[in-house]
Every structure is written in C-alpha cells, then in structure tokens.
Scaffold this motif. Structure first.
Motif, mmCIF file in Angstrom:
data_model
loop_
_atom_site.group_PDB
_atom_site.id
_atom_site.type_symbol
_atom_site.label_atom_id
_atom_site.label_comp_id
_atom_site.label_asym_id
_atom_site.label_seq_id
_atom_site.Cartn_x
_atom_site.Cartn_y
_atom_site.Cartn_z
ATOM 1 N N ARG A 49 0.831 -1.212 0.000
ATOM 2 C CA ARG A 49 0.000 0.000 0.000
ATOM 3 C C ARG A 49 0.859 1.252 0.000
ATOM 4 O O ARG A 49 0.572 2.222 -0.724
ATOM 5 C CB ARG A 49 -0.911 -0.020 1.224
ATOM 6 C CG ARG A 49 -1.988 -1.087 1.178
ATOM 7 C CD ARG A 49 -2.851 -1.043 2.423
ATOM 8 N NE ARG A 49 -3.893 -2.059 2.376
ATOM 9 C CZ ARG A 49 -4.750 -2.291 3.373
ATOM 10 N NH1 ARG A 49 -4.682 -1.571 4.477
ATOM 11 N NH2 ARG A 49 -5.680 -3.239 3.244
ATOM 12 N N ALA A 50 1.913 1.239 0.805
ATOM 13 C CA ALA A 50 2.773 2.418 0.863
ATOM 14 C C ALA A 50 3.469 2.651 -0.469
ATOM 15 O O ALA A 50 3.597 3.793 -0.934
ATOM 16 C CB ALA A 50 3.798 2.245 1.989
ATOM 17 N N ILE A 51 3.930 1.566 -1.116
ATOM 18 C CA ILE A 51 4.606 1.697 -2.411
ATOM 19 C C ILE A 51 3.652 2.241 -3.458
ATOM 20 O O ILE A 51 3.988 3.147 -4.244
ATOM 21 C CB ILE A 51 5.202 0.348 -2.824
ATOM 22 C CG1 ILE A 51 6.380 -0.021 -1.914
ATOM 23 C CG2 ILE A 51 5.665 0.397 -4.274
ATOM 24 C CD1 ILE A 51 6.897 -1.423 -2.128
ATOM 25 N N LEU A 52 2.436 1.685 -3.481
ATOM 26 C CA LEU A 52 1.456 2.146 -4.475
ATOM 27 C C LEU A 52 1.063 3.593 -4.229
ATOM 28 O O LEU A 52 0.932 4.383 -5.167
ATOM 29 C CB LEU A 52 0.218 1.238 -4.436
ATOM 30 C CG LEU A 52 0.427 -0.193 -4.931
ATOM 31 C CD1 LEU A 52 -0.852 -1.003 -4.763
ATOM 32 C CD2 LEU A 52 0.869 -0.207 -6.388
ATOM 33 N N GLU A 53 0.868 3.967 -2.973
ATOM 34 C CA GLU A 53 0.509 5.348 -2.674
ATOM 35 C C GLU A 53 1.624 6.303 -3.086
ATOM 36 O O GLU A 53 1.381 7.360 -3.655
ATOM 37 C CB GLU A 53 0.209 5.487 -1.186
ATOM 38 C CG GLU A 53 -1.099 4.827 -0.759
ATOM 39 C CD GLU A 53 -1.332 4.938 0.733
ATOM 40 O OE1 GLU A 53 -0.451 5.510 1.429
ATOM 41 O OE2 GLU A 53 -2.376 4.457 1.204
ATOM 42 N N ARG A 54 2.895 5.912 -2.791
ATOM 43 C CA ARG A 54 4.004 6.782 -3.168
ATOM 44 C C ARG A 54 4.158 6.851 -4.679
ATOM 45 O O ARG A 54 4.444 7.911 -5.239
ATOM 46 C CB ARG A 54 5.304 6.283 -2.531
ATOM 47 C CG ARG A 54 6.527 7.095 -2.939
ATOM 48 C CD ARG A 54 7.686 6.827 -2.031
ATOM 49 N NE ARG A 54 7.400 7.255 -0.668
ATOM 50 C CZ ARG A 54 8.297 7.230 0.334
ATOM 51 N NH1 ARG A 54 9.521 6.797 0.107
ATOM 52 N NH2 ARG A 54 7.962 7.640 1.534
ATOM 53 N N ALA A 55 3.943 5.708 -5.373
ATOM 54 C CA ALA A 55 4.047 5.723 -6.834
ATOM 55 C C ALA A 55 2.972 6.599 -7.449
ATOM 56 O O ALA A 55 3.223 7.360 -8.388
ATOM 57 C CB ALA A 55 3.942 4.296 -7.373
#
Length: 245
Positions: free
Chosen positions: A18-24
C-alpha cells in the motif's frame, strides 16, 4: 544497481504494498486512471479482476455517498444564506417604517421572532451530521436526475438525427429534381434538332414564285420552236437594221 535476480526475489507485506502504491501514485504525474488500466495494473501484482471490480464498486459507492453528503450540506448552507438575507431585508424595511412613523419602537418584536427561527435554522444548516436516510434519498434524487439528463440527451440526439436525415432527404430530392430537369431539357433539345433536320424546305415567297417557276420549269417542243423562231426574227431584224445604216 541491483541484479535482476535479487530484484525478482523481493517480497513485501500488505502495508508495504500500500505504501509503495501510494508513493508511486503520488510521484506519478497527476492524471485520471481508467478502469482498464487499473485492472491491468492490479493483475500485474497478482490481484484478480473480480477483486478489483468489487473494490471499485465499493469505492464508487463511498464516493457517491460523499458527493451526496456534500450536496446536502451545500444545499443547507445555501438555504440558510437565503433565510438570513430575507430576514435582514424584511427587518430593515420594518425598522425604516418604525423610524418614519410616530409611536413606540416595535420593530424588535418581529426581529426577535425572525431571529429565533433563524437560530433554529442555523443549528441544522451549520451542522455536518447527515443521516443515512438523507444520503439514500439524495442518491435516489441524483440517480433520477441522471436518468432524466440521459433521457434528455437521447431525445436531443434523436432530434438531431431526424433533422439531419430530413436535410439529406431534401438535398437528395433537390438533386434528383435538377437531374430530371437537365435530362428533360437534353431530350427536348435533341427532339427539336431532329425535327429541324427532317422538315421540308420552306415554300417560296408569293412574289418570286412565278418567275422562278418559269426559269426552272422545262420547256416543251412547241415552246422551244417558238422561242427559236423568235430568236431568228430578232436576228434578221438586227441585220436589216445594220444594213439600212
């Protein structure tokens, strides 16, 4: 730079995903993402299409409820502003009437009553509490408006199509009429040319008929003999005239 094998062997927890997708998404250029692009991206990380469809429906439902909530609050605030404007206008008029007439001051009694009603109105208008029933009614109202708008657009599209079809038919009829007129004119012109080519020569004029007929008509034997005798007499007369001189 990390090797491809080590990159492919990495694993992430749900929170990290989730954190990776949000940052991307935050670092990506701001733009809308279509449903097909979202499904394709989810399938790349192992999510099924059914899970994405269910999650997207939930998100759309939540978004619809939020929009309905905002619409209800905006309508409340708009109604409160209208009420406040009407109260100020009416009580200003009452104050002017009371100030311009003799007698005790009485305008504050209507002002007190109107102010009490405005206070109760403000309690509901400035509150952010919206009941599920109100949200459901707002969603039904929005859906009904969307159906009406879609029906209106469909009717407008049909009207435009009928108008275009009518214009095309009128243009086709006009072109056909011009073609028929040109064809008829061509046929009549050819007929006139054929009539002029097969017509007999015009008769001679009345004054030229007899001399031309006398010049053209052949002479019979008697007429030829009398003409020869007349020529011989003319010759003898001419010789006697020369001899007498």
């Amino acid at each position: 730079m990390a090797k491809p094998g080590k990159q492919g062997g990495r694993h992430y927890t749900e929170a990290e995903v989730r954190a990776i997708l949000e940052r991307a998404l935050r670092d990506t250029q701001a733009r809308g993402v279509s449903h097909d692009e979202l499904v394709a991206a989810a399938e790349e990380i192992g999510l099924s299409r059914g899970a994405i469809e269910a999650a997207s429906r939930d998100i759309e439902h939540v978004r619809g409820e939020e929009e309905a909530r905002e619409a209800i609050l905006a309508r409340r605030r708009k109604g409160f502003r209208s009420h406040l404007f009407s109260l100020l206008l009416v009580n200003a008029f009452l104050f002017a009437v009371n100030a311009l007439t003799d007698g005790p001051w009485w305008f504050f009694w209507p002002l007190l009553g109107c102010g009490l009603g405005l206070a109760f109105h403000a309690l509901g208008a400035l509150s952010s509490d919206v009941s599920p029933r109100q949200i459901r009614r707002e969603l039904e109202r929005s859906a009904e408006q969307a159906r009406k708008e879609q029906h209106r657009r469909l009717q407008e599209q049909r009207r435009v199509e009928r108008l275009e079809r009518k214009q095309r038919l009128e243009q086709s009829a006009a072109d056909l009429g011009h073609a028929v007129e040109e064809g008829v004119a061509t046929v009549l012109s050819r007929i006139a040319q054929e009539i002029r080519g097969s017509a007999p020569p015009p008769p001679p004029a009345p004054g030229e008929d007899a001399p031309r007929r006398r010049r053209i008509a052949p002479l019979d034997a008697d007429e030829a003999e009398s003409e020869e005798l007349g020529e011989e007499d003319a010759d003898r007369a001419a010789r006697r005239g020369r001899g007498g001189r």
